[in-house]
Enzyme design. Structure first.
Site, PDB file in Angstrom:
ATOM      1  N   ASP A   1       0.805  -1.230   0.000  1.00 24.73           N
ATOM      2  CA  ASP A   1       0.000   0.000   0.000  1.00 24.73           C
ATOM      3  C   ASP A   1       0.833   1.274   0.000  1.00 24.73           C
ATOM      4  O   ASP A   1       0.290   2.356   0.230  1.00 24.73           O
ATOM      5  CB  ASP A   1      -0.937   0.013   1.220  1.00 24.73           C
ATOM      6  CG  ASP A   1      -2.011  -1.050   1.127  1.00 24.73           C
ATOM      7  OD1 ASP A   1      -2.401  -1.404  -0.007  1.00 24.73           O
ATOM      8  OD2 ASP A   1      -2.463  -1.537   2.182  1.00 24.73           O
TER       9      ASP A   1
ATOM     10  N   ASP B   1      -6.590  -6.936  -5.557  1.00 23.72           N
ATOM     11  CA  ASP B   1      -7.740  -6.576  -4.721  1.00 23.72           C
ATOM     12  C   ASP B   1      -8.426  -5.334  -5.282  1.00 23.72           C
ATOM     13  O   ASP B   1      -8.324  -4.241  -4.720  1.00 23.72           O
ATOM     14  CB  ASP B   1      -7.240  -6.348  -3.283  1.00 23.72           C
ATOM     15  CG  ASP B   1      -8.370  -6.103  -2.309  1.00 23.72           C
ATOM     16  OD1 ASP B   1      -9.519  -6.479  -2.612  1.00 23.72           O
ATOM     17  OD2 ASP B   1      -8.107  -5.522  -1.236  1.00 23.72           O
ATOM     18  N   LEU B   2      -9.125  -5.519  -6.407  1.00 17.67           N
ATOM     19  CA  LEU B   2      -9.804  -4.379  -7.039  1.00 17.67           C
ATOM     20  C   LEU B   2     -11.307  -4.391  -6.772  1.00 17.67           C
ATOM     21  O   LEU B   2     -12.019  -3.508  -7.237  1.00 17.67           O
ATOM     22  CB  LEU B   2      -9.519  -4.360  -8.550  1.00 17.67           C
ATOM     23  CG  LEU B   2      -8.040  -4.171  -8.915  1.00 17.67           C
ATOM     24  CD1 LEU B   2      -7.834  -4.208 -10.435  1.00 17.67           C
ATOM     25  CD2 LEU B   2      -7.489  -2.864  -8.358  1.00 17.67           C
ATOM     26  N   LYS B   3     -11.778  -5.375  -6.079  1.00 16.12           N
ATOM     27  CA  LYS B   3     -13.183  -5.459  -5.623  1.00 16.12           C
ATOM     28  C   LYS B   3     -14.164  -5.107  -6.743  1.00 16.12           C
ATOM     29  O   LYS B   3     -14.909  -4.113  -6.655  1.00 16.12           O
ATOM     30  CB  LYS B   3     -13.407  -4.540  -4.415  1.00 16.12           C
ATOM     31  CG  LYS B   3     -12.526  -4.875  -3.220  1.00 16.12           C
ATOM     32  CD  LYS B   3     -12.881  -4.043  -2.000  1.00 16.12           C
ATOM     33  CE  LYS B   3     -12.027  -4.359  -0.798  1.00 16.12           C
ATOM     34  NZ  LYS B   3     -10.621  -3.936  -0.915  1.00 16.12           N
TER      35      LYS B   3
ATOM     36  N   LYS C   1      -0.225  -8.196  -2.247  1.00 14.15           N
ATOM     37  CA  LYS C   1      -1.546  -7.652  -2.586  1.00 14.15           C
ATOM     38  C   LYS C   1      -1.415  -6.306  -3.274  1.00 14.15           C
ATOM     39  O   LYS C   1      -0.782  -5.385  -2.743  1.00 14.15           O
ATOM     40  CB  LYS C   1      -2.392  -7.482  -1.312  1.00 14.15           C
ATOM     41  CG  LYS C   1      -3.783  -6.922  -1.587  1.00 14.15           C
ATOM     42  CD  LYS C   1      -4.668  -6.993  -0.358  1.00 14.15           C
ATOM     43  CE  LYS C   1      -4.686  -5.725   0.448  1.00 14.15           C
ATOM     44  NZ  LYS C   1      -5.529  -4.658  -0.099  1.00 14.15           N
TER      45      LYS C   1
ATOM     46  N   ARG D   1       1.244  -2.414   6.815  1.00 11.90           N
ATOM     47  CA  ARG D   1       2.170  -1.526   7.517  1.00 11.90           C
ATOM     48  C   ARG D   1       3.148  -2.198   8.463  1.00 11.90           C
ATOM     49  O   ARG D   1       4.315  -1.772   8.526  1.00 11.90           O
ATOM     50  CB  ARG D   1       1.375  -0.417   8.232  1.00 11.90           C
ATOM     51  CG  ARG D   1       0.870   0.614   7.233  1.00 11.90           C
ATOM     52  CD  ARG D   1      -0.267   1.420   7.786  1.00 11.90           C
ATOM     53  NE  ARG D   1      -1.466   0.613   7.954  1.00 11.90           N
ATOM     54  CZ  ARG D   1      -2.638   1.092   8.372  1.00 11.90           C
ATOM     55  NH1 ARG D   1      -2.749   2.375   8.666  1.00 11.90           N
ATOM     56  NH2 ARG D   1      -3.675   0.310   8.479  1.00 11.90           N
TER      57      ARG D   1
ATOM     58  N   ASP E   1     -20.007  -4.720 -10.833  1.00  6.53           N
ATOM     59  CA  ASP E   1     -20.549  -4.124 -12.059  1.00  6.53           C
ATOM     60  C   ASP E   1     -21.576  -5.099 -12.627  1.00  6.53           C
ATOM     61  O   ASP E   1     -21.892  -6.099 -11.976  1.00  6.53           O
ATOM     62  CB  ASP E   1     -19.393  -3.869 -13.059  1.00  6.53           C
ATOM     63  CG  ASP E   1     -19.659  -2.679 -13.969  1.00  6.53           C
ATOM     64  OD1 ASP E   1     -20.801  -2.567 -14.469  1.00  6.53           O
ATOM     65  OD2 ASP E   1     -18.740  -1.863 -14.194  1.00  6.53           O
ATOM     66  N   ILE E   2     -22.069  -4.855 -13.828  1.00  5.31           N
ATOM     67  CA  ILE E   2     -23.001  -5.821 -14.409  1.00  5.31           C
ATOM     68  C   ILE E   2     -22.225  -7.108 -14.705  1.00  5.31           C
ATOM     69  O   ILE E   2     -20.998  -7.073 -14.907  1.00  5.31           O
ATOM     70  CB  ILE E   2     -23.704  -5.276 -15.682  1.00  5.31           C
ATOM     71  CG1 ILE E   2     -22.681  -4.895 -16.757  1.00  5.31           C
ATOM     72  CG2 ILE E   2     -24.614  -4.096 -15.336  1.00  5.31           C
ATOM     73  CD1 ILE E   2     -23.324  -4.592 -18.110  1.00  5.31           C
TER      74      ILE E   2
END
Ligand code: C5P
Length: 238
Positions: free
Chosen positions: A10, A59-61, A32, A215, A64-65
């Site tokens: 991150d 991890d783009l979650k 990730k 972290r 959508d349709i």
């Protein structure tokens, strides 16, 4: 055991990301990538990880349709994602379409595609905001469980679950899902903005198959030693 630790990348700066991956050398297997670093560095960060034979948790979650999610999942498999996330709130048809995307990839390339994990209710929601923003007047735990049933109906492989949710999900679904748990801290480490945490060992005992750690590793003065301490907690304390 080190295959169970997913290091969340991150931080900012592709150079910093590559340096961390190299500092962790052969110890760390899984990394990730999320919306922040994938948006910034896309194929460059994927290439850097794949050149080092690392496994990618993308991890783009997706939400959508169904057809769009199917195509997105197919593309994610093509770029080398080994595991990826979709929102369970997108529905059974959307989650089934995600699995269809993996199948389309496997049929085309005769290679194993990504495992699909469902995200249920984000830990940033509570009972009040669930009602205010999603019009759901229910306990978070009940919604999480019902979304997990939907994920099972759709043939989803795993769930992202907070330390509090993992035990109940394991109790209901046994070994059906792989469970990935963030919010992991050693007793000695700073909790940062995580409200409820578990140690690596507690997470394993409560049924997590993978832990996500950001972290405590990347913001540490000595990331390799921090990674090893986490591993030690899993191997020796547990
Ligand atoms: O730095 P830290 O170990 O707290 O990072 C945890 C990672 O897991 C972050 O990438 C965060 O976005 C992710 N995550 C989380 N809680 C959730 C879902 C994902 O902390 N419920």
């Amino acid at each position: 055991m080190r295959n169970k630790i997913i290091v969340a990348l991150d931080m900012r700066g592709l150079d910093n990301i590559v340096k961390l991956v190299d500092d962790l050398n052969d110890k760390a297997v899984w990394f990730k990538l999320g919306a922040v670093n994938f948006t910034a560095y896309s194929d460059r960060v994927i290439k850097a990880l794949k050149e080092r034979n690392k496994k990618i948790f993308l991890d783009l979650k997706y939400h959508d349709i169904p057809n769009t999610v199917k195509e997105a999942v197919f593309s994610a498999c093509e770029i080398g994602a080994d595991m990826l996330t979709v929102h369970a709130i997108g529905g059974v048809d959307m989650m089934s379409a995600a699995k269809d995307g993996v199948k389309a990839y496997e049929d085309k390339y005769s290679k194993k595609g990504a495992k699909i994990l469902a995200v249920t209710i984000l830990t940033s929601f509570n009972k009040q905001t669930l009602k205010r923003d999603m019009f759901l007047d229910r306990d978070v735990e009940g919604v999480v469980t019902d979304l997990a049933y939907n994920a099972k109906k759709a043939g989803i492989d795993g769930l992202v679950a907070s330390p509090q949710e993992t035990p109940v999900l394991k109790k209901i679904f046994g070994g059906y899902f792989s469970i990935v748990t963030p919010g992991i801290r050693l007793p000695s480490s700073n909790k940062d903005d995580q409200k409820r945490v578990m140690t690596p060992c507690e997470a394993l005992k409560s049924g997590s198959d993978y832990i996500v750690v950001g972290r405590p590793i990347y913001a540490s003065d000595n990331p390799l030693r921090s990674f090893e301490n986490i591993l030690k907690n899993m191997e020796e304390v547990c």
